[in-house]
Design a protein around this motif. Sequence first.
Motif, PDB file in Angstrom:
ATOM      1  N   SER A   6     -26.216 -44.870  20.532  1.00 19.65           N
ATOM      2  CA  SER A   6     -27.233 -43.980  21.104  1.00 19.65           C
ATOM      3  C   SER A   6     -28.477 -43.987  20.223  1.00 19.65           C
ATOM      4  N   ALA A   7     -29.583 -43.561  20.809  1.00 17.10           N
ATOM      5  CA  ALA A   7     -30.855 -43.538  20.064  1.00 17.10           C
ATOM      6  C   ALA A   7     -31.827 -42.568  20.738  1.00 17.10           C
ATOM      7  N   VAL A  42     -26.001 -46.055  25.169  1.00 15.97           N
ATOM      8  CA  VAL A  42     -25.654 -47.372  25.700  1.00 15.97           C
ATOM      9  C   VAL A  42     -24.133 -47.562  25.509  1.00 15.97           C
ATOM     10  N   VAL A  43     -23.435 -47.763  26.607  1.00 15.69           N
ATOM     11  CA  VAL A  43     -21.973 -47.974  26.582  1.00 15.69           C
ATOM     12  C   VAL A  43     -21.690 -49.416  27.025  1.00 15.69           C
ATOM     13  N   THR A  96     -35.499 -49.565  21.110  1.00 10.16           N
ATOM     14  CA  THR A  96     -34.704 -50.795  21.015  1.00 10.16           C
ATOM     15  C   THR A  96     -33.432 -50.487  20.240  1.00 10.16           C
ATOM     16  N   VAL A  97     -32.296 -50.726  20.885  1.00  6.84           N
ATOM     17  CA  VAL A  97     -30.994 -50.373  20.320  1.00  6.84           C
ATOM     18  C   VAL A  97     -30.329 -51.644  19.772  1.00  6.84           C
ATOM     19  N   LYS A 141     -33.670 -57.952  24.021  1.00  7.84           N
ATOM     20  CA  LYS A 141     -34.666 -58.382  23.037  1.00  7.84           C
ATOM     21  C   LYS A 141     -34.089 -59.468  22.098  1.00  7.84           C
ATOM     22  N   SER A 142     -32.724 -59.432  21.922  1.00  5.37           N
ATOM     23  CA  SER A 142     -32.066 -60.450  21.064  1.00  5.37           C
ATOM     24  C   SER A 142     -30.642 -60.634  21.567  1.00  5.37           C
ATOM     25  N   ARG A 143     -30.272 -61.899  21.886  1.00  6.21           N
ATOM     26  CA  ARG A 143     -28.959 -62.151  22.453  1.00  6.21           C
ATOM     27  C   ARG A 143     -27.887 -62.057  21.368  1.00  6.21           C
TER      28      ARG A 143
END
Length: 560
Positions: free
Chosen positions: A512-513, A500-501, A522-523, A470-472
């Motif tokens: 994590s979320a 997310v690792v 969205t993390v 979603k965002s670099r």
Amino acid sequence: MSSTHTHPGRRPAWAVTATGAMVAALFTFTPGAAHADDPVVAPALQWKISDYFDTSYSLSNHTLADGATEADDGVITFPDGVGSYNSSNGAAAITYDGSVSAGMSGMFEVTIADPRVVVDADGEGFVSAVVSSSNIASGPYAAGITEPKRVVVTTFDATGRWTSGDARRTLNATPRWHDVVVANSAEAQEAGISDGTDDKPVDGASFAPSFVAQLSPGVKPYFYKSSTAESQEAKAPSGFEAAADPMSVQADVTGVDPEAGVAVNVAGHGFTGDTNSGDAGVYVGVAPSGGLPDVSSPSGMASFAAATWIPGGAIAGGTFETSLAVPSDQLDSTKTYSVYTWQAHTHSNASQDTETPVAIDFSKLQPPAPEKSTPSVAVSGPTASKFGTKKSFTVRVSGATGTVRATGAGKALTKKLASGKAVFALPRTLAAGKHTVTFAYAGDDTHRGASKKVVVRVAKAAAHVKTTIKSRATVKKRGALQVRVTGVTGAPRPAGRVKVVLHKGKVTRTVSAKLKANGSVTVTLPKLKKGTWKVRASYLGSNNFAKAAKTTKIKVKGKK
């Protein structure tokens, strides 16, 4: 046995004035209680007939018979009353024993025997008696002998004249006198009161014309007003006191059987078999409650489930007992029933009308239920499946009708058998795990209830992870990664947490979320050094979905 009584007398102080004409009487009674050891004296009628009958030279010589007695004041007691009164409306029909004969020895005589007092529900009443008379002397009145015949002697109004109470009551009334017969009318002439040329009876004053007509010529003038002389008023009928006991009916159901029907025993007290001339006892019948049907019509008689006739000769001392056999197919379990009585044969009056409710246990009239068989219940369907998939089970109960109910798989479900089969679609949302589902057949007229248990194992559904940048990320700015987890179409979206690792060389970063309701989150990534990072997004699983993961790469630029 007879006795002779001659004396002066006075008119009783209890006499009252009455008006009206006779109509039939209606009865509905509750049996009264009595002590068996107490002597009970039957009701009696006390009547002077008239002052003239008591004191005149022509009629004061009295011969009493059949138990009748006369007091010093001229009041004659007629004993042993048989019949009854209606405690709710004052209707009555009572016949008393005894007779009195009056006249001049060797000249003429009149006999009044077995008087009967009848009152209808409107208070209209009459006194009848078996009357006969004769002329023995020579001269203009020599002819005339009348055979004994029951006729109406006089009429009266009984409204409000009964004493109050629940047991024996008395009626005090004075018969009509003035304006009974129109002077010189055809009725007066037929009764022998007028010859068509004189205005008799004077003031219309007379005993009942049927009574005067029954008298021999030499006796008639003593019972109507033949002149304007004041002494003629002594001929007026005296007041009387009539005692009566309540009519009662007891009806008991003595047997209930699907084949034999209902047996009802009926005992009646205080009945009169011949209230009017031509009567012949009473009828007893069972019909729906709510009032005596119209016994004069075929449709009314068709209302009776059973009926029987009690001849007048079978009513001893006003009492009868009988039994009725009521066929089962003549009864309607939705209705209540009563035992009715009424005058036979033509229902000439309502004096014998009663209604007594009877309680019928209709459950005992039902035929025994057929022996039921226990059917087999067969169930087919997927006993192993995954969460979110269709699970259809078919239940077969051979030869049966009715319903099947499924429990143990979420909300209970009920299906009606069609050709012995019912199909159940268990919920797609049935949680993963082991479920014991019971399919219970309810039974029908020929089958008992039966059931079948089935163990259904539901496995976790597979989950799929998809990632979207979603965002670099740069060395100066954190990036954002959307993680979306999908499951089975038509089932709730997977819930739970994702991890997310990020890995580059020996460096590892973890975030994590918790998934939102739409199955995605969205993390925000941590600050990362320049270069290519390996990213593994893992769904940690839930009660209904298995674990899943997605591996990808992202590049972190050195620029802002």
